[in-house]
Design a protein around this motif. Structure first.
Motif, PDB file in Angstrom:
ATOM      1  N   GLY A 154      31.181 -35.286 -34.484  1.00  0.00           N
ATOM      2  CA  GLY A 154      30.788 -36.591 -34.978  1.00  0.00           C
ATOM      3  C   GLY A 154      30.377 -36.615 -36.442  1.00  0.00           C
ATOM      4  N   VAL A 155      30.629 -35.525 -37.147  1.00  0.00           N
ATOM      5  CA  VAL A 155      30.278 -35.471 -38.571  1.00  0.00           C
ATOM      6  C   VAL A 155      31.215 -36.359 -39.382  1.00  0.00           C
ATOM      7  CG1 VAL A 155      30.048 -33.945 -40.582  1.00  0.00           C
ATOM      8  CG2 VAL A 155      29.354 -33.154 -38.311  1.00  0.00           C
ATOM      9  N   VAL A 156      32.483 -36.391 -38.993  1.00  0.00           N
ATOM     10  CA  VAL A 156      33.493 -37.218 -39.657  1.00  0.00           C
ATOM     11  C   VAL A 156      34.293 -37.946 -38.581  1.00  0.00           C
ATOM     12  CG1 VAL A 156      33.701 -35.748 -41.708  1.00  0.00           C
ATOM     13  CG2 VAL A 156      35.135 -35.309 -39.700  1.00  0.00           C
ATOM     14  N   MET A 192      34.259 -19.956 -43.784  1.00  0.00           N
ATOM     15  CA  MET A 192      33.995 -21.376 -44.014  1.00  0.00           C
ATOM     16  C   MET A 192      33.095 -21.949 -42.924  1.00  0.00           C
ATOM     17  SD  MET A 192      37.754 -22.665 -45.358  1.00  0.00           S
ATOM     18  CE  MET A 192      37.242 -24.309 -45.802  1.00  0.00           C
ATOM     19  N   ALA A 193      33.359 -21.573 -41.665  1.00  0.00           N
ATOM     20  CA  ALA A 193      32.528 -22.056 -40.555  1.00  0.00           C
ATOM     21  C   ALA A 193      31.101 -21.543 -40.680  1.00  0.00           C
ATOM     22  CB  ALA A 193      33.135 -21.618 -39.227  1.00  0.00           C
ATOM     23  N   GLU A 194      30.946 -20.281 -41.092  1.00  0.00           N
ATOM     24  CA  GLU A 194      29.606 -19.713 -41.250  1.00  0.00           C
ATOM     25  C   GLU A 194      28.842 -20.401 -42.375  1.00  0.00           C
ATOM     26  OE1 GLU A 194      30.485 -15.599 -41.757  1.00  0.00           O
ATOM     27  OE2 GLU A 194      30.511 -15.175 -39.584  1.00  0.00           O
ATOM     28  N   ARG A 195      29.525 -20.766 -43.448  1.00  0.00           N
ATOM     29  CA  ARG A 195      28.872 -21.483 -44.542  1.00  0.00           C
ATOM     30  C   ARG A 195      28.372 -22.846 -44.072  1.00  0.00           C
ATOM     31  NH1 ARG A 195      32.734 -20.569 -49.924  1.00  0.00           N
ATOM     32  NH2 ARG A 195      32.324 -18.334 -50.174  1.00  0.00           N
ATOM     33  N   MET A 196      29.181 -23.516 -43.278  1.00  0.00           N
ATOM     34  CA  MET A 196      28.782 -24.829 -42.762  1.00  0.00           C
ATOM     35  C   MET A 196      27.579 -24.713 -41.830  1.00  0.00           C
ATOM     36  SD  MET A 196      32.369 -26.797 -42.055  1.00  0.00           S
ATOM     37  CE  MET A 196      33.204 -27.599 -43.430  1.00  0.00           C
ATOM     38  N   ALA A 197      27.629 -23.737 -40.931  1.00  0.00           N
ATOM     39  CA  ALA A 197      26.518 -23.542 -40.003  1.00  0.00           C
ATOM     40  C   ALA A 197      25.231 -23.215 -40.755  1.00  0.00           C
ATOM     41  CB  ALA A 197      26.860 -22.433 -39.009  1.00  0.00           C
ATOM     42  N   ALA A 229      38.551 -34.391 -47.157  1.00  0.00           N
ATOM     43  CA  ALA A 229      38.055 -35.048 -48.364  1.00  0.00           C
ATOM     44  C   ALA A 229      36.606 -34.680 -48.656  1.00  0.00           C
ATOM     45  CB  ALA A 229      38.197 -36.560 -48.224  1.00  0.00           C
ATOM     46  N   ARG A 230      35.792 -34.561 -47.618  1.00  0.00           N
ATOM     47  CA  ARG A 230      34.363 -34.330 -47.820  1.00  0.00           C
ATOM     48  C   ARG A 230      33.967 -32.860 -47.836  1.00  0.00           C
ATOM     49  NH1 ARG A 230      30.944 -37.758 -43.655  1.00  0.00           N
ATOM     50  NH2 ARG A 230      29.335 -36.497 -44.682  1.00  0.00           N
ATOM     51  N   PHE A 231      34.662 -32.026 -47.052  1.00  0.00           N
ATOM     52  CA  PHE A 231      34.174 -30.668 -46.850  1.00  0.00           C
ATOM     53  C   PHE A 231      35.180 -29.542 -47.105  1.00  0.00           C
ATOM     54  CE2 PHE A 231      31.803 -33.385 -43.826  1.00  0.00           C
ATOM     55  CZ  PHE A 231      30.501 -33.174 -44.308  1.00  0.00           C
ATOM     56  N   LEU A 232      36.463 -29.779 -46.839  1.00  0.00           N
ATOM     57  CA  LEU A 232      37.408 -28.668 -46.742  1.00  0.00           C
ATOM     58  C   LEU A 232      38.410 -28.564 -47.881  1.00  0.00           C
ATOM     59  CD1 LEU A 232      38.163 -29.032 -42.921  1.00  0.00           C
ATOM     60  CD2 LEU A 232      36.526 -27.499 -44.022  1.00  0.00           C
ATOM     61  N   GLY A 233      38.470 -29.563 -48.738  1.00  0.00           N
ATOM     62  CA  GLY A 233      39.432 -29.534 -49.830  1.00  0.00           C
ATOM     63  C   GLY A 233      39.059 -28.531 -50.905  1.00  0.00           C
ATOM     64  N   GLY A 234      40.043 -28.176 -51.732  1.00  0.00           N
ATOM     65  CA  GLY A 234      39.791 -27.275 -52.851  1.00  0.00           C
ATOM     66  C   GLY A 234      38.711 -27.829 -53.767  1.00  0.00           C
ATOM     67  N   GLY A 235      37.798 -26.985 -54.166  1.00  0.00           N
ATOM     68  CA  GLY A 235      36.716 -27.429 -55.032  1.00  0.00           C
ATOM     69  C   GLY A 235      35.479 -27.861 -54.277  1.00  0.00           C
TER      70      GLY A 235
END
Length: 293
Positions: free
Chosen positions: A151-153, A112-117, A161-167
């Motif tokens: 500082g992203v959220v 998940m961290a690699e996808r964000m980066a 709600a914005r990045f880590l929830g299912g879907g």
């Protein structure tokens, strides 16, 4: 045990809380609790430091929150959490499964961290992973806190709600323990099990009443009735169901420190129900001088 305040669901920095095990028990005593359970995700590493720092008058119930899977009424896979208490942490099948779950969580968090980066978000996967203990279970809150620091959220809830929830585009599923398997492993290790926040629909799909009845037949000890994510009507429904099935009813805060706006002792377990939980377990809580129970 009249008047005893009992909170059976809390988390420390050993999993995804923000207070160390020692800090957590001190805060529990300061909050007026008489009994607190430490239930970090898929690990028992916090038991020893919590017991060593236990203030006089506070009883510690060693536990863990196990990541499990079940099915919905429609037959779809459902993620469920199983609270396990007073079990032998050295039970070989349990040790092996908890190790697998921790490795699963760490691999999931890195992806998940690699996808964000890769998408340009200011997240350093190596830094996120380096912030974990050597055998700590990695959870999405660790990544959520990295987003807050960058500082992203503004909050952990916003990160989910914005990045880590299912879907969401960065979400990665995991392979959890079948809940019946977990119930049987904990029973074989001398412990008892309580289904955590079973009807908390705000968290996603939930198990059905018929599934809880089936789990009761397979050895489930109780259900978490009084939980911050359960509305009054849901609690009433669960209370009736628990009584029909002969299950212990618990109440707990699900405290995570600064990660969530929850307070130690926000929800509590009735004295009588706690006594019944202890009666069904082989293990014993850790008591200190002057402890009430």
């Amino acid at each position: 045990m009249a008047g005893v305040r009992i909170d059976l669901h809390t988390h420390s920095t050993v999993s995804d809380g923000t207070d160390s095990p020692a800090e957590l028990v001190r805060l529990a005593a300061g909050a007026g609790l008489d009994v607190v359970a430490l239930t970090d995700h898929d690990t028992t590493a916090g038991w020893e430091p919590a017991a060593a720092a236990l203030p006089d008058g506070l009883t510690l119930v060693p536990g863990a929150e196990l990541s499990c899977e079940s099915t919905s009424a429609e037959g779809w896979p459902v993620s469920v959490h199983l609270l396990a208490y007073l079990f032998d942490p050295a039970s070989p099948p349990l040790v092996a499964e908890q190790r697998r779950l921790r490795q699963e969580r760490r691999g999931r968090l890195r992806v998940m961290a690699e996808r964000m980066a890769a998408d340009g978000l200011p997240v350093d996967p190596d830094e996120v992973m380096a912030g974990l203990g050597p055998d700590a279970p990695a959870g999405r809150p660790h990544l959520a806190r990295a987003l807050v620091r960058a500082g992203v959220v503004a909050t952990v809830d916003e990160a989910f709600a914005r990045f880590l929830g299912g879907g969401r585009g960065y979400y990665v599923s995991r392979a959890d323990t079948p809940v019946v398997t977990a119930i049987e492993m904990i029973a074989a290790a001398g412990g008892v099990t309580v289904l955590a926040h079973p009807f908390a629909a705000s968290r996603g799909p939930t198990v059905s009443a018929s599934t809880i009845a089936e789990l009761a037949e397979r050895g489930l000890t109780g259900v978490e009735v009084d939980h911050p994510d359960h509305a009054p009507d849901v609690r009433a429904r669960l209370r009736r169901l628990a009584d029909e099935l002969g299950l212990v009813r618990t109440g707990s805060s699900d405290y995570h420190g600064a990660n969530k706006t929850l307070v130690l002792g926000q929800e509590t377990t009735e004295d009588e129900q706690f006594g019944e939980l202890l009666a069904r377990a082989e293990g014993e809580p850790v008591r200190t001088t002057g402890a009430t129970p």
